[in-house]
Design a protein around this motif. Sequence first.
Motif, PDB file in Angstrom:
ATOM      1  N   THR A 111      43.876  31.724  63.649  1.00 11.75           N
ATOM      2  CA  THR A 111      44.811  30.794  64.278  1.00 11.75           C
ATOM      3  C   THR A 111      45.556  29.983  63.234  1.00 11.75           C
ATOM      4  O   THR A 111      46.781  29.764  63.350  1.00 11.75           O
ATOM      5  N   ASP A 112      44.858  29.535  62.200  1.00 11.51           N
ATOM      6  CA  ASP A 112      45.525  28.769  61.142  1.00 11.51           C
ATOM      7  C   ASP A 112      46.537  29.627  60.389  1.00 11.51           C
ATOM      8  O   ASP A 112      47.623  29.147  60.017  1.00 11.51           O
ATOM      9  N   LEU A 113      46.202  30.897  60.160  1.00 11.81           N
ATOM     10  CA  LEU A 113      47.122  31.791  59.465  1.00 11.81           C
ATOM     11  C   LEU A 113      48.410  31.982  60.262  1.00 11.81           C
ATOM     12  O   LEU A 113      49.516  31.946  59.700  1.00 11.81           O
ATOM     13  N   LEU A 114      48.270  32.180  61.567  1.00 15.83           N
ATOM     14  CA  LEU A 114      49.444  32.388  62.401  1.00 15.83           C
ATOM     15  C   LEU A 114      50.266  31.110  62.543  1.00 15.83           C
ATOM     16  O   LEU A 114      51.502  31.154  62.490  1.00 15.83           O
ATOM     17  N   LEU A 115      49.591  29.977  62.723  1.00 13.61           N
ATOM     18  CA  LEU A 115      50.318  28.719  62.844  1.00 13.61           C
ATOM     19  C   LEU A 115      51.040  28.354  61.544  1.00 13.61           C
ATOM     20  O   LEU A 115      52.104  27.741  61.570  1.00 13.61           O
TER      21      LEU A 115
END
Length: 328
Positions: free
Chosen positions: A87-91
């Motif tokens: 999720t952090d990578l995509l955000l």
Amino acid sequence: MAAFILRRLAQSILVMLVVGLVAFFMFQFLGDPVNQMVGIDTPEAEREALRERLGLNDPLVIRFGKFVVNAAQLEFGLSYQHKSPVTDLLLERMPATIELSMVSAVIAFALALPAGVYTGLYRNRWSSKAMLTLSLVGISVPTFLIGILFIYLFAVVLGWLPSFGRGDVVTLPGGWTTGLLTVSGLKAIILPALTLGLFTLTLIMRLIRAEMLEVLRTDYIKFARARGLTNRAVNFGHALKNTMVPVITVTGLLLGNLIAFAIITESVFQWPGMGRLFLQSIQEVDLPVMSAYLVMISFLFVVLNLIVDILYYVVDPRLRVEGHGGGH
């Protein structure tokens, strides 16, 4: 209205469950991610311990159940390659993709609207036929080839614009990054935005033209001309207004296409967005990233489609009449 929205929400949830099922099982047979995470000389015992820790030895049904529960909470686990939350990578990369898609949509709509109206009103002029011919090129030529041609012309030959990267970015409150506030960022986004938006531009232009031609043949337009209204009032006050209802609806759905299909453009221009991350995850067999990306893009399409359905219900009174009739 409330019953209509509830039905659409129930359908949207069902669609997302199917998408989750596809996203989970589609990437299960691309290869063993453990082979991408360890060296060639890694003992089999360590490989088996890693599979156990990642939950790869669990039955598929259990793994899918965990996937659905975690996805509902926007938890997609850790990336196998980056060792950080998916999720952090995509955000982290979402601002670049959203920014590129929005600029492409603005350029496409700003150019398609006057071009579509012009070719609809003056369809027999040579300039209109030339625009339609160019629109066929925009639809037919692959996106990656258009990007390469733009790079060769504007970056290599003329040297006006950069050929890759996002340029300098500014971090806004909330962690959102943008390159639209810097000169290098504005220069960097021109070529990828034109490349990504060209197909949408030609599609919207031809849609506006077709709708204009259809509306101009209707009886109320003939009646407006018989009343003595000027061509400007008829064309822009009546015809264009009724033309824009389906056009705006289709444009809303095309925005989802821009975000989803930015993968090729981001790869050609080395744009640091979610699409490029998705391509890298395919090469690295990073299953959590691939599944999360597909779920997020599908969720975006479902939300846009839900908004479009609600707008149709609000704008078109026939749907409300049919809804009341079905209730009785």
